[in-house]
Scaffold this motif. Structure first.
Motif, PDB file in Angstrom:
ATOM      1  N   TYR A  79       0.847  -1.198   0.000  1.00  0.00           N
ATOM      2  CA  TYR A  79       0.000   0.000   0.000  1.00  0.00           C
ATOM      3  C   TYR A  79       0.877   1.240   0.000  1.00  0.00           C
ATOM      4  CZ  TYR A  79       1.100  -0.309   4.999  1.00  0.00           C
ATOM      5  OH  TYR A  79       1.765  -0.393   6.200  1.00  0.00           O
ATOM      6  N   ASN A  80       0.218   2.380  -0.100  1.00  0.00           N
ATOM      7  CA  ASN A  80       0.903   3.667  -0.059  1.00  0.00           C
ATOM      8  C   ASN A  80       0.221   4.481   1.034  1.00  0.00           C
ATOM      9  OD1 ASN A  80       1.556   6.422  -0.528  1.00  0.00           O
ATOM     10  ND2 ASN A  80       1.942   6.047  -2.689  1.00  0.00           N
ATOM     11  N   THR A  81       0.979   4.917   2.033  1.00  0.00           N
ATOM     12  CA  THR A  81       0.352   5.650   3.139  1.00  0.00           C
ATOM     13  C   THR A  81      -0.132   7.036   2.715  1.00  0.00           C
ATOM     14  OG1 THR A  81       2.556   6.349   3.837  1.00  0.00           O
ATOM     15  CG2 THR A  81       1.558   4.523   5.066  1.00  0.00           C
ATOM     16  N   GLY A  82       0.369   7.545   1.612  1.00  0.00           N
ATOM     17  CA  GLY A  82      -0.112   8.832   1.102  1.00  0.00           C
ATOM     18  C   GLY A  82      -1.517   8.677   0.556  1.00  0.00           C
ATOM     19  N   ALA A  83      -2.017   9.682  -0.115  1.00  0.00           N
ATOM     20  CA  ALA A  83      -3.386   9.603  -0.608  1.00  0.00           C
ATOM     21  C   ALA A  83      -3.493   9.914  -2.087  1.00  0.00           C
ATOM     22  CB  ALA A  83      -4.266  10.558   0.191  1.00  0.00           C
ATOM     23  N   CYS A  84      -2.389  10.319  -2.706  1.00  0.00           N
ATOM     24  CA  CYS A  84      -2.468  10.723  -4.111  1.00  0.00           C
ATOM     25  C   CYS A  84      -2.999   9.587  -4.977  1.00  0.00           C
ATOM     26  CB  CYS A  84      -1.092  11.146  -4.620  1.00  0.00           C
ATOM     27  SG  CYS A  84      -0.514  12.668  -3.870  1.00  0.00           S
ATOM     28  N   PHE A 335       7.522   5.723  -1.635  1.00  0.00           N
ATOM     29  CA  PHE A 335       7.017   6.583  -2.697  1.00  0.00           C
ATOM     30  C   PHE A 335       6.115   7.701  -2.143  1.00  0.00           C
ATOM     31  CE2 PHE A 335       4.513   7.883  -6.337  1.00  0.00           C
ATOM     32  CZ  PHE A 335       5.453   7.916  -7.338  1.00  0.00           C
ATOM     33  N   THR A 336       5.195   7.325  -1.298  1.00  0.00           N
ATOM     34  CA  THR A 336       4.210   8.262  -0.710  1.00  0.00           C
ATOM     35  C   THR A 336       3.766   9.353  -1.715  1.00  0.00           C
ATOM     36  OG1 THR A 336       5.965   9.591   0.327  1.00  0.00           O
ATOM     37  CG2 THR A 336       4.997   7.854   1.653  1.00  0.00           C
ATOM     38  N   HIS A 337       4.199  10.603  -1.496  1.00  0.00           N
ATOM     39  CA  HIS A 337       3.764  11.712  -2.357  1.00  0.00           C
ATOM     40  C   HIS A 337       4.830  12.084  -3.396  1.00  0.00           C
ATOM     41  CE1 HIS A 337       0.169  13.034   0.082  1.00  0.00           C
ATOM     42  NE2 HIS A 337       0.764  12.187   0.904  1.00  0.00           N
ATOM     43  N   ALA A 338       5.600  11.110  -3.858  1.00  0.00           N
ATOM     44  CA  ALA A 338       6.725  11.410  -4.762  1.00  0.00           C
ATOM     45  C   ALA A 338       6.274  12.083  -6.047  1.00  0.00           C
ATOM     46  CB  ALA A 338       7.482  10.122  -5.081  1.00  0.00           C
ATOM     47  N   SER A 339       5.033  11.838  -6.482  1.00  0.00           N
ATOM     48  CA  SER A 339       4.568  12.482  -7.707  1.00  0.00           C
ATOM     49  C   SER A 339       3.846  13.798  -7.423  1.00  0.00           C
ATOM     50  CB  SER A 339       3.640  11.545  -8.491  1.00  0.00           C
ATOM     51  OG  SER A 339       2.542  11.142  -7.688  1.00  0.00           O
ATOM     52  N   GLY A 340       3.136  13.866  -6.306  1.00  0.00           N
ATOM     53  CA  GLY A 340       2.307  15.042  -6.025  1.00  0.00           C
ATOM     54  C   GLY A 340       3.119  16.292  -5.755  1.00  0.00           C
ATOM     55  N   VAL A 341       4.072  16.197  -4.840  1.00  0.00           N
ATOM     56  CA  VAL A 341       4.788  17.399  -4.410  1.00  0.00           C
ATOM     57  C   VAL A 341       5.672  18.004  -5.510  1.00  0.00           C
ATOM     58  CG1 VAL A 341       6.579  18.232  -2.821  1.00  0.00           C
ATOM     59  CG2 VAL A 341       4.578  17.034  -1.933  1.00  0.00           C
ATOM     60  N   PRO A 342       6.465  17.195  -6.231  1.00  0.00           N
ATOM     61  CA  PRO A 342       7.279  17.836  -7.285  1.00  0.00           C
ATOM     62  C   PRO A 342       6.434  18.472  -8.390  1.00  0.00           C
ATOM     63  CG  PRO A 342       7.990  15.580  -6.911  1.00  0.00           C
ATOM     64  CD  PRO A 342       6.742  15.763  -6.126  1.00  0.00           C
ATOM     65  N   PHE A 343       5.182  17.998  -8.561  1.00  0.00           N
ATOM     66  CA  PHE A 343       4.308  18.677  -9.521  1.00  0.00           C
ATOM     67  C   PHE A 343       3.842  20.017  -8.963  1.00  0.00           C
ATOM     68  CE2 PHE A 343      -0.027  19.881 -10.697  1.00  0.00           C
ATOM     69  CZ  PHE A 343       0.202  20.246 -12.017  1.00  0.00           C
ATOM     70  N   THR A 344       3.283  19.997  -7.758  1.00  0.00           N
ATOM     71  CA  THR A 344       2.705  21.246  -7.246  1.00  0.00           C
ATOM     72  C   THR A 344       3.771  22.308  -6.999  1.00  0.00           C
ATOM     73  OG1 THR A 344       2.794  20.437  -4.978  1.00  0.00           O
ATOM     74  CG2 THR A 344       0.704  20.159  -6.137  1.00  0.00           C
ATOM     75  N   THR A 345       4.977  21.868  -6.631  1.00  0.00           N
ATOM     76  CA  THR A 345       6.061  22.834  -6.413  1.00  0.00           C
ATOM     77  C   THR A 345       6.213  23.713  -7.655  1.00  0.00           C
ATOM     78  OG1 THR A 345       7.148  21.243  -4.962  1.00  0.00           O
ATOM     79  CG2 THR A 345       8.512  23.037  -5.798  1.00  0.00           C
ATOM     80  N   GLY A 346       6.131  23.084  -8.821  1.00  0.00           N
ATOM     81  CA  GLY A 346       6.197  23.824 -10.083  1.00  0.00           C
ATOM     82  C   GLY A 346       4.900  24.547 -10.403  1.00  0.00           C
ATOM     83  N   ALA A 347       3.789  23.941  -9.971  1.00  0.00           N
ATOM     84  CA  ALA A 347       2.492  24.566 -10.251  1.00  0.00           C
ATOM     85  C   ALA A 347       2.388  25.922  -9.553  1.00  0.00           C
ATOM     86  CB  ALA A 347       1.359  23.641  -9.792  1.00  0.00           C
ATOM     87  N   TRP A 348       2.805  25.973  -8.287  1.00  0.00           N
ATOM     88  CA  TRP A 348       2.756  27.262  -7.565  1.00  0.00           C
ATOM     89  C   TRP A 348       3.690  28.269  -8.250  1.00  0.00           C
ATOM     90  CZ3 TRP A 348      -1.264  25.738  -5.260  1.00  0.00           C
ATOM     91  CH2 TRP A 348      -1.334  24.576  -4.478  1.00  0.00           C
ATOM     92  N   LEU A 349       4.843  27.756  -8.711  1.00  0.00           N
ATOM     93  CA  LEU A 349       5.793  28.619  -9.426  1.00  0.00           C
ATOM     94  C   LEU A 349       5.120  29.223 -10.664  1.00  0.00           C
ATOM     95  CD1 LEU A 349       8.772  29.573  -9.914  1.00  0.00           C
ATOM     96  CD2 LEU A 349       9.127  27.424 -11.159  1.00  0.00           C
ATOM     97  N   SER A 350       4.397  28.380 -11.392  1.00  0.00           N
ATOM     98  CA  SER A 350       3.774  28.837 -12.641  1.00  0.00           C
ATOM     99  C   SER A 350       2.631  29.806 -12.380  1.00  0.00           C
ATOM    100  CB  SER A 350       3.270  27.642 -13.450  1.00  0.00           C
ATOM    101  OG  SER A 350       2.030  27.192 -12.945  1.00  0.00           O
ATOM    102  N   GLY A 351       2.031  29.727 -11.213  1.00  0.00           N
ATOM    103  CA  GLY A 351       0.851  30.555 -10.933  1.00  0.00           C
ATOM    104  C   GLY A 351       1.161  31.968 -10.467  1.00  0.00           C
ATOM    105  N   MET A 352       2.453  32.282 -10.287  1.00  0.00           N
ATOM    106  CA  MET A 352       2.772  33.530  -9.580  1.00  0.00           C
ATOM    107  C   MET A 352       2.962  34.751 -10.472  1.00  0.00           C
ATOM    108  SD  MET A 352       2.805  34.143  -6.397  1.00  0.00           S
ATOM    109  CE  MET A 352       1.944  35.677  -6.623  1.00  0.00           C
ATOM    110  N   TYR A 353       3.875  34.640 -11.437  1.00  0.00           N
ATOM    111  CA  TYR A 353       4.244  35.846 -12.205  1.00  0.00           C
ATOM    112  C   TYR A 353       4.082  35.635 -13.711  1.00  0.00           C
ATOM    113  CZ  TYR A 353       6.564  37.266  -7.844  1.00  0.00           C
ATOM    114  OH  TYR A 353       6.842  37.604  -6.547  1.00  0.00           O
TER     115      TYR A 353
END
Lengths: 786, 174
Positions: A79-84, A335-353
């Motif tokens: 199983y994966n303890t994360g939720a993604c 693995f947990t959130h290995a896919s979620g966080v590196p995506f959103t890190t860039g998503a917040w970057l893209s949403g700013m300026y």
């Protein structure tokens, strides 16, 4: 006068009375008849090892020990303890390369604290003594702790499907060139007059929720598995536990206990699998597992540390032409959130300026650190620390004011938000910047700091952020609500939305009361019962007020429609001619022709036959409202944080003098709770910027798993704070509200770093900015502040 | 397991109990007597979630004291403060929305009451100093400090309305 009766008011929190007297039941407070105690044996001496011998014989001799379960005595399903994994379709999960790579107990220790076996005994003390008697011998394996060590040729590979221990990178099929963004950033960069570029390190921060994790599980006489859990996603826990033990969901019940803080730590599951496995081994007997604080520290997921490279290009006039970035996140042992966080890190970057072009690459690497996962902000503070510092570095060289540049170049209404195609429906960031700058006296202080001398140096810094209200369209956004109208017209609202303490249950009460025209005490929330509550994805992504609130509004509309239909029959007029006036429905053309909602509800339940006419006295049936709500938007909030610091250049100590926190909230549903989110979030953002990090020795063993050694800002350390909530109702949020949960943490991180930069002229590339680093940097830069 | 008989007064109730000599007061309260309003946060005296009042005024971390050494002493927990209705501190915590997850709250309430019993007129600095041993990860402390200030103002009976410091400003588009 306000147009609302309870929205926007500081009503007492619905759980406050019980909490000030200590009466709510957290999982650890539960005691049951015949209860047994479980103790999980964890590997504390190695970060990476193979179990070569596991011997229970001595432990089993201790009176009171019932059973000991090893890796082979429990389900082998992973199983994966994360939720993604539960929030994206199978197809997307496959494209992302999501893994279910965790087992209940293991012979392969991947991080300090990995679970080896579980002891079940008649008391906690006996379980602990027996756990100490379990003989475990290990063969140590090569330890690697960082992405750069992980990807080196020859390093032990933690998962066969993930070469070079790269757990994740943005998949080419979804993100061409493994890159998120727009335009050709590399080409666009060539047009820049000024380029700033650097490598940063962001730190592994711990949520430090005050309640250590505790669980109880029990198999009842019918074979149903019950689990008392403080998870923030009870329905996801329900699904995951049912699947793990191959049971229909109807044979699993999750009882949600009061949650003693979460901040992401309780997203998904933690030790529910171990506890349930032990309960299944002793049918009928409840088994309680109490996690110790130092245990909690190393087994529950933390923020993702990582290496963050960024390069920004500008025209001489400040026009931002290009942004390139690469974040190598450290996902730790699983693995947990290995896919979620590196995506959103860039998503917040893209949403700013409004960069001319942007290209972001996000990756995750396995290591022997404790697993990383969700932590309030979910990649956003990492980006804030790096982006906001680099912006200010460029602005110094361009001689442009940091507030003015942000006013000129932040994204706003009509621009793409963090997820392309979902455009910002509302934005008051400019107003936040203006009011925040005024509150901290920005211009005056910037001018004064240019003239200062002496060993103590002051600096002011600003940082902005965008976040989200729910995770659509990236993740599933679904909440089910039923509203049962009691026969006296009061209401029971059933939803699985959880309250981690932030006050979501109070706000959901307010929304229901406002929508139904009832008083707060005429609404009851039924939560925490997986048999009774419909689906809800769980409290995360600052979604509960926004998505849960809209679901309640939808269900309330359903109730009101039914009330109007019945009123039309009772009053013998058309629905169009009816209007709500508080708890009464009346005919517009003849207000005296009216009926109370309570009367409609009563007649629906006590639907007697009139003996004279032979007809029922009213419309039959109890009124239930229903909503299965999928969020239509994610209405991102913005915010700007301003900080003033004073740095003692002889000791390296950074004192926070003032923090002004502005937030683009849409509409404030409960001012005091919104303020509490901003101030509480700031406490954690300050920690990320200045003091908090999990440190490891060279063997991968944690050095500071305690409140003494892990430094958080306390009551005396906090700066003078001012919160400014800028209102402009959002078209999609319930009553115009946008989120406030995670936002408070994010912008202080960059603002503090920028204030330090303003004071010393030095940027710090590794968070947290500790006094040691400050002194070292002053020395290395040959600066003299005497 | 060696046990010792002690006389302990908890929330005004006089108890004669036998406790294992190595048992912490926290475990005696929670596990033996069922006073679960006293919380386990760290077990090492670092977080203050288990704070209780001893002999009416001073406070201590119950995880750091052995029950067997407290013969004849009197203990008050958060629940014990509310036996005649909420005390001023508890009411102020509600009024100031100083409660979020609630896990540190009983310890905070107890610690603040202890402070106000010893010093009914503390400065903000004194309040913050006194609460240094009690960790809250939710509120950022401001609302808690305001609550203690409110309680101090109305101590023992006055019920003062408190002006919340949050500012609501209208955005440019509304």
């Amino acid at each position: 006068m306000s147009q609302f009766s309870v929205i926007g008011k500081n009503v007492p929190k619905v759980d406050a009375f019980e909490k000030v007297t200590g009466q709510p039941i957290y999982a650890a407070d539960l005691k049951m008849q015949g209860m047994l105690y479980g103790k999980i044996v964890r590997c504390m001496d190695h970060a990476h090892a193979r179990v070569t011998r596991l011997d229970f014989s001595e432990a089993l001799k201790i009176p009171g020990v019932i059973k000991i379960l090893g890796p082979e005595d429990v389900t082998q399903t992973t199983y994966n303890t994360g939720a993604c994994d539960e929030m994206v379709s199978d197809k997307v999960g496959h494209l992302l390369g999501d893994l279910k790579d965790q087992t209940i107990f293991t012979y392969h220790v991947r991080h300090q604290g990995d679970a080896i076996c579980g002891v079940i005994a008649t008391s906690e003390e006996i379980a602990e003594r027996a756990a100490a008697k379990v003989i475990v011998e290990y063969e140590p394996l090569q330890v690697f702790m960082t992405p750069s060590e992980a990807e080196k040729t020859g390093t032990h590979q933690l998962h066969p499907d993930k070469p070079n221990n790269m757990a994740f990178q943005l998949p080419d099929a979804m993100f061409p060139g493994n890159s998120y963004g727009w335009g050709d950033a590399e080409e666009a960069m060539k047009e820049a007059d000024l380029i700033v570029e650097d490598n940063f390190y962001v730190n592994k921060q711990k949520q430090c929720q005050m309640e250590p994790h505790a669980y109880i599980a029990q198999v009842d006489g019918r074979g149903r598995l019950h689990c008392w859990s403080s998870g923030q996603m009870p329905k996801i826990t329900h699904q995951k536990i049912a699947r793990l033990f191959d049971m229909p969901m109807s044979m699993v019940k999750i009882h949600s206990t009061t949650i003693g803080g979460g901040f992401g730590a309780r997203l998904g599951i933690i030790s529910e699998p171990e506890t349930c496995a032990m309960a299944l081994a002793v049918p009928g007997r409840p088994v309680k597992v109490q996690t110790l604080r130092e245990e909690d520290w190393i087994i529950s997921e933390s923020r993702h540390a990582g290496d963050y490279w960024m390069k920004l290009g500008f025209k001489k006039d400040g026009t931002p032409v290009a942004c390139q970035a690469r974040f190598k996140a450290n996902t730790g042992a699983y693995f947990t959130h290995a896919s979620g966080v590196p995506f959103t890190t860039g998503a917040w970057l893209s949403g700013m300026y409004k960069f001319g072009a942007l290209g972001y690459q996000g990756e995750s690497y396995f290591s022997n650190q404790a697993p990383a996962g969700a932590y309030r902000g979910y990649g956003n503070p990492q980006t804030n620390f790096v982006l906001e510092q680099l912006i200010d570095r460029a602005l110094t060289q361009l001689d442009i004011d940091p507030v003015q540049w942000r006013l000129d170049w932040h994204k706003g209404v009509g621009d793409d938000g963090w997820c392309f195609g979902v455009k910002y429906p509302s934005c008051q960031l400019s107003e936040c910047l203006r009011q925040g700058a005024e509150a901290i006296e920005w211009d005056k202080k910037v001018a004064a700091n240019k003239q200062q001398s002496g060993v103590k140096r002051r600096g002011v810094g600003v940082s902005v952020m965008n976040h989200t209200s729910g995770a659509m369209p990236m993740l599933l956004e679904h909440t089910v609500t039923t509203i049962m109208m009691n026969e006296d017209g009061s209401a029971v609202v059933s939803t699985a939305c959880s309250d981690l303490g932030q006050g979501s249950h109070t706000v959901l009460h307010q929304i229901a009361a406002e929508a139904l025209g009832l008083e707060m005490h005429e609404v009851t929330l039924k939560t925490g019962d997986s048999d009774a509550n419909g689906f809800d994805i769980g409290s995360h992504a600052s979604r509960t007020t926004y998505v849960g609130g809209n679901s309640i509004l939808e269900a309330s509309d359903d109730v009101k429609k039914q009330l109007l239909d019945r009123a039309s029959r009772h009053l013998d007029t058309s629905v169009e001619n009816l209007e709500f006036g508080g708890k009464t429905i009346f005919a517009k053309n003849n207000p005296e022709n009216s009926i109370t909602t309570a009367e409609i509800c009563r007649l629906g339940v006590y639907n007697y036959m009139d003996p004279e006419t032979g007809e029922p006295e009213g419309a039959p049936g109890q009124i239930f409202g229903f909503s299965s709500h999928f969020a239509k938007h994610n209405s991102p909030p913005f915010g700007a944080c301003f900080v003033e610091v004073e740095i003692d250049t002889e000791t390296g100590e950074i004192e926070l003098l003032e923090l002004v926190h502005t937030h683009d909230i849409g509409r404030t549903l409960h001012p005091a709770m919104a303020e509490g989110q901003m101030v509480g979030g700031a406490q954690q953002g300050i920690g990320m910027a200045l003091t908090e990090e999990i440190y490891y020795d060279d063997q991968g063993l944690a050095l500071n798993s305690s409140f003494t050694d892990y430094k958080m800002y306390g009551s005396s350390d906090m700066p003078k704070m001012k919160v400014i909530l800028v209102e402009d109702p959002d078209p999609h949020g319930p009553y115009g509200a946008k989120s406030v949960g995670e936002a408070g943490l994010t912008s202080p991180v960059g603002a503090i770093a920028n204030a330090v930069y303003n004071a010393l002229g030095i940027q710090f590339k590794e968070a947290p900015i500790t006094p040691e680093k400050v002194l070292k940097a002053i020395k290395e830069n040959g600066l003299n502040f005497a | 397991m060696k046990e010792r008989m002690i006389e302990l007064t908890v929330n005004g109730i006089n108890l004669n109990i036998s406790v294992p000599v190595h048992q912490t007061l926290l475990d005696t309260l929670r596990e033996q007597l069922g006073f679960t309003d006293t919380k386990y946060g760290c077990g090492t005296g670092e977080c203050g979630a288990c704070t209780v009042i001893i002999d009416g005024e001073d406070s201590l971390c119950s995880c750091m004291a052995l029950a067997s050494t407290l013969n004849g002493r009197s203990i008050t927990t958060a629940a014990g403060l509310a036996e005649q209705g909420l005390n001023a501190v508890q009411q102020a915590f509600i009024d100031q929305t100083a409660v979020q997850c609630g896990y540190c709250t009983p310890g905070m309430v107890v610690k603040s009451t202890s402070l106000l019993r010893k010093n009914p007129n503390p400065t903000e600095e004194e309040i913050r100093k006194e609460l240094e041993g009690n960790i809250c990860r939710c509120t950022g402390y401001d609302s808690i400090v305001k609550a203690v200030q409110q309680a101090a103002q109305s101590f023992p009976e006055e019920n003062t309305q408190w002006d919340n410091a949050v500012e609501l400003k209208t955005g440019a588009h509304s």
